[in-house]
Write an enzyme that holds these catalytic residues in place. Structure first.
Site, PDB file in Angstrom:
ATOM      1  N   HIS A 123       0.810  -1.211   0.000  1.00 60.06           N
ATOM      2  CA  HIS A 123       0.000   0.000   0.000  1.00 60.06           C
ATOM      3  C   HIS A 123       0.849   1.269   0.000  1.00 60.06           C
ATOM      4  O   HIS A 123       0.436   2.285  -0.586  1.00 60.06           O
ATOM      5  CB  HIS A 123      -0.959  -0.021   1.189  1.00 60.06           C
ATOM      6  CG  HIS A 123      -2.024  -1.055   1.058  1.00 60.06           C
ATOM      7  ND1 HIS A 123      -2.614  -1.693   2.131  1.00 60.06           N
ATOM      8  CD2 HIS A 123      -2.617  -1.594  -0.057  1.00 60.06           C
ATOM      9  CE1 HIS A 123      -3.524  -2.557   1.691  1.00 60.06           C
ATOM     10  NE2 HIS A 123      -3.539  -2.504   0.380  1.00 60.06           N
ATOM     11  N   HIS A 150      -8.691  -7.850  -6.982  1.00 63.71           N
ATOM     12  CA  HIS A 150      -8.997  -8.685  -5.813  1.00 63.71           C
ATOM     13  C   HIS A 150      -9.181  -7.744  -4.618  1.00 63.71           C
ATOM     14  O   HIS A 150      -8.323  -7.634  -3.752  1.00 63.71           O
ATOM     15  CB  HIS A 150      -7.873  -9.687  -5.546  1.00 63.71           C
ATOM     16  CG  HIS A 150      -7.634 -10.653  -6.672  1.00 63.71           C
ATOM     17  ND1 HIS A 150      -6.994 -10.296  -7.837  1.00 63.71           N
ATOM     18  CD2 HIS A 150      -7.966 -11.965  -6.802  1.00 63.71           C
ATOM     19  CE1 HIS A 150      -6.928 -11.356  -8.641  1.00 63.71           C
ATOM     20  NE2 HIS A 150      -7.508 -12.374  -8.039  1.00 63.71           N
ATOM     21  N   SER A 175      -7.048  -1.746  -0.135  1.00 67.63           N
ATOM     22  CA  SER A 175      -6.704  -0.972  -1.319  1.00 67.63           C
ATOM     23  C   SER A 175      -7.870  -0.148  -1.870  1.00 67.63           C
ATOM     24  O   SER A 175      -7.647   0.990  -2.315  1.00 67.63           O
ATOM     25  CB  SER A 175      -6.112  -1.876  -2.401  1.00 67.63           C
ATOM     26  OG  SER A 175      -6.929  -3.008  -2.643  1.00 67.63           O
ATOM     27  N   GLU A 225     -14.492  -8.283  -6.600  1.00 73.84           N
ATOM     28  CA  GLU A 225     -14.350  -9.208  -5.474  1.00 73.84           C
ATOM     29  C   GLU A 225     -15.274 -10.401  -5.710  1.00 73.84           C
ATOM     30  O   GLU A 225     -16.466 -10.221  -5.967  1.00 73.84           O
ATOM     31  CB  GLU A 225     -14.699  -8.512  -4.159  1.00 73.84           C
ATOM     32  CG  GLU A 225     -14.668  -9.420  -2.946  1.00 73.84           C
ATOM     33  CD  GLU A 225     -13.365 -10.205  -2.808  1.00 73.84           C
ATOM     34  OE1 GLU A 225     -13.426 -11.443  -2.636  1.00 73.84           O
ATOM     35  OE2 GLU A 225     -12.280  -9.585  -2.889  1.00 73.84           O
ATOM     36  N   ASP A 271     -14.583 -12.537 -11.146  1.00 69.27           N
ATOM     37  CA  ASP A 271     -13.242 -13.092 -11.041  1.00 69.27           C
ATOM     38  C   ASP A 271     -12.235 -12.056 -11.523  1.00 69.27           C
ATOM     39  O   ASP A 271     -12.358 -11.500 -12.625  1.00 69.27           O
ATOM     40  CB  ASP A 271     -13.151 -14.355 -11.890  1.00 69.27           C
ATOM     41  CG  ASP A 271     -11.750 -14.932 -11.892  1.00 69.27           C
ATOM     42  OD1 ASP A 271     -11.324 -15.482 -10.866  1.00 69.27           O
ATOM     43  OD2 ASP A 271     -11.074 -14.804 -12.931  1.00 69.27           O
ATOM     44  N   GLY A 272     -11.223 -11.801 -10.698  1.00 71.99           N
ATOM     45  CA  GLY A 272     -10.260 -10.763 -11.029  1.00 71.99           C
ATOM     46  C   GLY A 272      -9.459 -11.055 -12.280  1.00 71.99           C
ATOM     47  O   GLY A 272      -9.132 -10.135 -13.049  1.00 71.99           O
ATOM     48  N   ASP A 276      -3.814  -8.354  -6.893  1.00 72.55           N
ATOM     49  CA  ASP A 276      -3.390  -8.770  -5.558  1.00 72.55           C
ATOM     50  C   ASP A 276      -4.104 -10.061  -5.152  1.00 72.55           C
ATOM     51  O   ASP A 276      -4.938 -10.064  -4.244  1.00 72.55           O
ATOM     52  CB  ASP A 276      -3.693  -7.636  -4.568  1.00 72.55           C
ATOM     53  CG  ASP A 276      -3.277  -7.960  -3.152  1.00 72.55           C
ATOM     54  OD1 ASP A 276      -2.408  -8.831  -2.964  1.00 72.55           O
ATOM     55  OD2 ASP A 276      -3.838  -7.346  -2.218  1.00 72.55           O
TER      56      ASP A 276
END
Length: 275
Positions: free
Chosen positions: A18, A41, A94, A112, A137-138, A158
């Site tokens: 971060h 994510h 994030s 997410e 789905d990321g 991530d």
């Protein structure tokens, strides 16, 4: 979908990821033209550091709670945002940090896949016209949601690394976005348990032909135990001007406060592929 970040919120890996993310977003905001951020994510958005999950691991005590008194130097900007988001009671994920740095012309796409976490994240940003939350789905979002209409922005990847093949998916995703959206800055987090998977990941990226890649890494001990998170890295594609020097200052300051004093601790900023 079993992974829950609440057990690890505010740990050294969050602090590293971060602090670098804030620096990347500040660099994007130098230009007045709008940008977009895709967080593949995204998680809950914010985490209660008094929750049983966080207390059970004690990772925040060895991470963010060691940093909150810092008010100057390379970590000051990141830590001011963390305090503004509610620390030490809460730690911002994030999406919250990104949202804090958006200007009126900028936007966030947050993905997410965990249904409970998605519902919480969606409720957090329900009335925010600058944030769109997707139950998605990321990895699939990298193709579906890029390139951005603004033609500039940041892709944050991530994943939890709880499934086999995450390094391979990440290398493929970086190459995909680099091909579809050359102007994008990509920031991709990865664990360092031992060196072999990381070396293979970097080699795969070099062989993919993607240009302008930087790897910022921080480790608290010699990465030789495959069962332990000994360190972590952030792979940056298309890093902003002077980010290499800025990342070095951030990692040096983090290790000074968070270092375990175990043999083999350290940090590095390495050029994986030339511009």
């Amino acid at each position: 979908m079993n992974y829950r970040h609440a057990f690890h919120a505010g740990n050294f890996a969050d602090c590293m990821k971060h602090a670098l993310l804030v620096a990347l977003l500040r660099a994007l905001a130098v230009k007045a033209t709008p940008f977009r951020v895709l967080d593949t994510h995204a998680g809950l958005g914010a985490y209660d550091l008094a929750a049983p999950e966080t207390g059970r691991t004690g990772e925040a005590e060895r991470g963010i709670l060691r940093l909150l008194d810092i008010e100057d130097g390379p970590l000051a900007d990141y830590l001011a945002l963390v305090r503004a988001a509610g620390a030490p009671a809460w730690y911002p994920g994030s999406p919250v940090l990104v949202r804090a740095l958006l200007r009126p012309q900028d936007h966030l796409l947050a993905c997410e896949l965990h249904p409970e976490d998605h519902a919480i994240l969606r409720a957090r940003f329900r009335r925010d016209p600058q944030v769109a939350v997707h139950l998605r789905d990321g990895w699939e979002a990298l193709r579906a949601l890029t390139p951005f209409p603004e033609r500039r922005g940041l892709v944050l990847v991530d994943p939890p690394f709880e499934q086999e093949g995450e390094f391979e998916r990440m290398a493929a995703g970086i190459a995909l976005v680099a091909h579809r959206f050359r102007a994008a800055v990509q920031a991709c987090w990865y664990p360092i348990k031992h060196r072999a998977p990381v070396r293979a990941f970097h080699t795969a990226l070099q062989e993919s032909g993607v240009r302008d890649l930087l790897a910022a890494e921080l480790w608290l001990r010699e990465p030789t135990d495959p069962q332990r998170l000994n360190g972590c890295g952030l792979l940056i594609s298309n890093p902003p001007w002077h980010f290499e020097e800025q990342a070095a200052s951030i990692l040096r300051a983090l290790l000074d406060r968070l270092g375990s004093r175990e043999p083999g601790e350290g940090w590095t900023v390495t050029r994986i592929a030339a511009e």
